[in-house]
Design an enzyme around this catalytic site. Sequence first.
Site, PDB file in Angstrom:
ATOM      1  N   SER A 119      -9.687  -2.601  -2.305  1.00 58.26           N
ATOM      2  CA  SER A 119     -10.682  -2.384  -1.295  1.00 58.26           C
ATOM      3  C   SER A 119     -11.748  -1.312  -1.874  1.00 58.26           C
ATOM      4  O   SER A 119     -12.734  -1.092  -1.458  1.00 58.26           O
ATOM      5  CB  SER A 119     -10.238  -2.021   0.109  1.00 58.26           C
ATOM      6  OG  SER A 119      -9.652  -2.875   0.627  1.00 58.26           O
ATOM      7  N   HIS A 140     -12.541  -8.948  -4.226  1.00 60.05           N
ATOM      8  CA  HIS A 140     -12.469  -8.656  -3.089  1.00 60.05           C
ATOM      9  C   HIS A 140     -12.766  -9.414  -2.089  1.00 60.05           C
ATOM     10  O   HIS A 140     -13.832  -9.583  -1.724  1.00 60.05           O
ATOM     11  CB  HIS A 140     -13.452  -7.131  -3.007  1.00 60.05           C
ATOM     12  CG  HIS A 140     -13.139  -6.446  -1.873  1.00 60.05           C
ATOM     13  ND1 HIS A 140     -14.133  -5.966  -0.990  1.00 60.05           N
ATOM     14  CD2 HIS A 140     -11.944  -6.245  -0.939  1.00 60.05           C
ATOM     15  CE1 HIS A 140     -13.559  -5.364  -0.116  1.00 60.05           C
ATOM     16  NE2 HIS A 140     -12.477  -5.486  -0.035  1.00 60.05           N
ATOM     17  N   ASN A 190     -17.807  -2.205   1.721  1.00 57.90           N
ATOM     18  CA  ASN A 190     -16.850  -1.360   2.459  1.00 57.90           C
ATOM     19  C   ASN A 190     -17.588  -0.111   2.081  1.00 57.90           C
ATOM     20  O   ASN A 190     -17.416   0.841   3.095  1.00 57.90           O
ATOM     21  CB  ASN A 190     -15.645  -1.171   1.548  1.00 57.90           C
ATOM     22  CG  ASN A 190     -14.903  -2.269   2.119  1.00 57.90           C
ATOM     23  OD1 ASN A 190     -14.827  -2.808   3.163  1.00 57.90           O
ATOM     24  ND2 ASN A 190     -13.428  -2.585   1.584  1.00 57.90           N
TER      25      ASN A 190
HETATM   26  N1  LIG Z   1      -6.716  -5.139   5.275  1.00 53.29           N
HETATM   27  C1  LIG Z   1      -7.912  -5.492   4.928  1.00 53.29           C
HETATM   28  O1  LIG Z   1      -8.738  -5.802   6.062  1.00 53.29           O
HETATM   29  C2  LIG Z   1      -8.228  -5.394   3.495  1.00 53.29           C
HETATM   30  C3  LIG Z   1      -9.502  -6.233   3.194  1.00 53.29           C
HETATM   31  C4  LIG Z   1      -9.929  -6.480   2.002  1.00 53.29           C
HETATM   32  C5  LIG Z   1      -8.918  -6.010   0.871  1.00 53.29           C
HETATM   33  N2  LIG Z   1      -7.607  -5.221   1.198  1.00 53.29           N
HETATM   34  C6  LIG Z   1      -6.975  -4.741   0.076  1.00 53.29           C
HETATM   35  O2  LIG Z   1      -5.904  -5.746   0.228  1.00 53.29           O
HETATM   36  C7  LIG Z   1      -4.548  -5.144  -0.366  1.00 53.29           C
HETATM   37  C8  LIG Z   1      -3.574  -5.453   0.546  1.00 53.29           C
HETATM   38  O3  LIG Z   1      -3.749  -4.981   1.820  1.00 53.29           O
HETATM   39  P1  LIG Z   1      -3.118  -5.735   3.322  1.00 53.29           P
HETATM   40  O4  LIG Z   1      -4.138  -5.261   4.101  1.00 53.29           O
HETATM   41  O5  LIG Z   1      -2.627  -7.086   3.062  1.00 53.29           O
HETATM   42  O6  LIG Z   1      -1.887  -4.610   3.230  1.00 53.29           O
HETATM   43  P2  LIG Z   1      -0.390  -4.965   3.993  1.00 53.29           P
HETATM   44  O7  LIG Z   1       0.149  -3.483   4.395  1.00 53.29           O
HETATM   45  O8  LIG Z   1      -0.577  -5.987   5.117  1.00 53.29           O
HETATM   46  O9  LIG Z   1       0.741  -5.528   2.750  1.00 53.29           O
HETATM   47  C9  LIG Z   1       0.597  -5.000   1.659  1.00 53.29           C
HETATM   48  C10 LIG Z   1       1.756  -5.813   1.093  1.00 53.29           C
HETATM   49  O10 LIG Z   1       2.115  -5.408  -0.484  1.00 53.29           O
HETATM   50  C11 LIG Z   1       3.511  -5.464  -0.287  1.00 53.29           C
HETATM   51  N3  LIG Z   1       4.074  -4.862  -1.852  1.00 53.29           N
HETATM   52  C12 LIG Z   1       4.019  -3.155  -1.635  1.00 53.29           C
HETATM   53  N4  LIG Z   1       4.426  -2.963  -2.873  1.00 53.29           N
HETATM   54  C13 LIG Z   1       4.748  -4.079  -3.611  1.00 53.29           C
HETATM   55  C14 LIG Z   1       5.048  -4.361  -5.005  1.00 53.29           C
HETATM   56  N5  LIG Z   1       5.522  -3.489  -5.856  1.00 53.29           N
HETATM   57  N6  LIG Z   1       5.352  -5.618  -5.285  1.00 53.29           N
HETATM   58  C15 LIG Z   1       4.709  -6.528  -4.507  1.00 53.29           C
HETATM   59  N7  LIG Z   1       4.363  -6.521  -3.107  1.00 53.29           N
HETATM   60  C16 LIG Z   1       4.214  -5.144  -2.915  1.00 53.29           C
HETATM   61  C17 LIG Z   1       3.983  -4.925   0.730  1.00 53.29           C
HETATM   62  O11 LIG Z   1       5.594  -5.283   0.854  1.00 53.29           O
HETATM   63  C18 LIG Z   1       3.081  -5.702   1.746  1.00 53.29           C
HETATM   64  O12 LIG Z   1       3.835  -6.892   2.230  1.00 53.29           O
HETATM   65  C19 LIG Z   1      -5.108  -3.902  -0.714  1.00 53.29           C
HETATM   66  O13 LIG Z   1      -5.277  -3.433  -1.795  1.00 53.29           O
HETATM   67  C20 LIG Z   1      -6.121  -3.602   0.449  1.00 53.29           C
HETATM   68  O14 LIG Z   1      -6.979  -2.496   0.327  1.00 53.29           O
HETATM   69  C21 LIG Z   1      -7.365  -4.999   2.540  1.00 53.29           C
END
Ligand SMILES: NC(=O)c1ccc[n+]([C@@H]2O[C@H](COP(=O)([O-])OP(=O)(O)OC[C@H]3O[C@@H](n4cnc5c(N)ncnc54)[C@H](O)[C@@H]3O)[C@@H](O)[C@H]2O)c1
Length: 283
Positions: A119, A140, A190
């Site tokens: 993000s 993204h 963002n």
């Molecule tokens: N939540 C949002 O609204 C949003 C929107 C756009 C982008 N993002 C980005 O997407 C990414 C994920 O966010 P999210 O909201 O899905 O988070 P989340 O906390 O829901 O999920 C993260 C996942 O990553 C896994 N993980 C951690 N370490 C790992 C590893 N070494 N190998 C494989 N998997 C691993 C965790 O077990 C978890 O299942 C982040 O970079 C976030 O900034 C999030």
Amino acid sequence: MECRKIGVIGAGIMGSGIVQVCALAEREVVMVDVSEAAIDRGISSIGATLSRSVSKGRISEAARSAALARIRGTTSYADLADCDIVIEAATENEALKLAILKQVDAVLRPDAVIATNTSSISITRLASASKHPDRFIGMHFFNPVPVMALVELIRGLQTSDQTHGRARALAEIIGKSPISVKNSPGFAVNRILCPMINEAIFVLQEGLATAEEIDEGMKLGCGHPLGPLALADMIGLDTLLSVLETFYGGFNDPKYRPAPLLREMVDAGRFGRKSGQGFYRYS
Ligand SMILES: NC(=O)c1ccc[n+]([C@@H]2O[C@H](COP(=O)([O-])OP(=O)(O)OC[C@H]3O[C@@H](n4cnc5c(N)ncnc54)[C@H](O)[C@@H]3O)[C@@H](O)[C@H]2O)c1
């Protein structure tokens, strides 16, 4: 070269959504997470979302089963070896992402694209984990992935035109509308959205209005479909805090300082929807 087989790292909110849209677009998908439990949660959440789509008449039962059959969950990065593109969607933490990307780079074919769904973190810096930074790009997606049409495509300093073209083609194949944005903390959307949400948390912290009133105000007064605090709960407060910290450090500007209440909520484990409680409670 078209992306037929797609790897997705992270089975959380975003990873599951990305896997779902790719599988529905008839792509084979390998979903990697650190534990079997996280993969099971991801696959069951995709199954539940697809079932809702069937009951609303948006997709057929056959399309649901076929999409689920195209998804393979694994805890091994080695299973990504024959993917045409890998999209990293693990926890928003720079050191963690660099470590993951190094391992992925070591197993991928030299012509495969590596994308990150970060993000806020610099694409050029994350590309340094790859021996081929020209094939690295930011893709993204927005939350919830199956609903939101936008994908920001962010080129690092060394991203090639070919990599940009392949990421754009994939975004279009899975039904998204890509825009191209330069590399800078939080990219474009963002950069605008997260400070607004942070300000809503300051307004709550200062006791100017309740969470419900703040959200109602922004819905009725500004036409937002979801209030900023409900949106923060949907994003995940831990993710939001990481993003704001990247802005604060990246621009070295106090206007991006995270609201102390946000930090306190994260310290208390109130991450929003995913933990059952944030600014609101979820059953
Ligand atoms: N939540 C949002 O609204 C949003 C929107 C756009 C982008 N993002 C980005 O997407 C990414 C994920 O966010 P999210 O909201 O899905 O988070 P989340 O906390 O829901 O999920 C993260 C996942 O990553 C896994 N993980 C951690 N370490 C790992 C590893 N070494 N190998 C494989 N998997 C691993 C965790 O077990 C978890 O299942 C982040 O970079 C976030 O900034 C999030």
